[in-house]
Design an enzyme around this catalytic site. Structure first.
Site, short mmCIF file in Angstrom:
data_model
loop_
_atom_site.label_atom_id
_atom_site.label_comp_id
_atom_site.label_asym_id
_atom_site.label_seq_id
_atom_site.Cartn_x
_atom_site.Cartn_y
_atom_site.Cartn_z
N CYS A 1 0.23 3.87 2.61
CA CYS A 1 0.68 3.37 3.92
C CYS A 1 2.17 3.62 4.10
O CYS A 1 2.62 4.06 5.16
CB CYS A 1 0.41 1.87 4.05
SG CYS A 1 -1.32 1.42 3.95
N CYS B 1 0.85 -1.20 0.00
CA CYS B 1 0.00 0.00 0.00
C CYS B 1 0.88 1.25 0.00
O CYS B 1 1.54 1.55 0.99
CB CYS B 1 -0.92 -0.06 1.23
SG CYS B 1 -1.64 1.49 1.74
#
Ligand code: ZN
Length: 148
Positions: free
Chosen positions: A72, A69
């Protein structure tokens, strides 16, 4: 009246009972003798997260993330920076949603990165999407009812 505060060790998850009037930031774990606060978020699995939620007297802020991600990964250094500001009044943890899918699902996380804020075991706030360090700190303090 409580004169102690329970802090869960981020390394061994032992519960430490600290005098409330001593600076927790300098304290070491009675079990593993490592510092209770390092200025960095601690990685947890489902069991460790559960222990932190149940046994900590301080609020617990969890970053749910995954290696694939992008947002993230972008938020990771921001969360790290937030830890240096929020510790030792808040415990910051990271949960890898890929490695711990049942825990992530049980927490109702549908998109990442997600921030979950717990106090006395209860989920009191959640936020979806990346934030910078300033906003992580401001959001956390606002949700905890502290002056930002
Ligand atoms: Zn320890």
């Amino acid at each position: 009246m409580s004169t102690t505060v329970n802090i869960v060790c981020p390394h061994c998850t032992a519960t430490n009972r600290l005098p409330q009037d001593k600076p927790a930031g300098a304290a070491r774990c009675g079990a593993c003798h490592r510092p209770l606060f390092s200025g960095h978020p601690a990685a947890v699995d489902g069991a460790a997260l559960d222990k932190h939620r149940r046994a900590n007297d301080i609020p617990v802020l969890v970053d749910v993330w995954a290696p694939w991600c992008g947002p993230c990964r972008a938020m990771a250094p921001m969360f790290d920076a937030a830890a240096t500001q929020l510790e030792p009044s808040v415990r910051l943890l990271k949960l890898n949603a890929d490695d711990h899918q049942p825990t992530s699902a049980a927490l109702g996380v549908s998109g990442i990165p997600a921030l979950l804020l717990f106090q006395h075991g209860e989920l009191i706030a959640r936020n979806a999407g990346a934030m910078d360090a300033r906003n992580i700190i401001a959001w956390t303090r606002r949700e905890l009812g502290q002056a930002a």
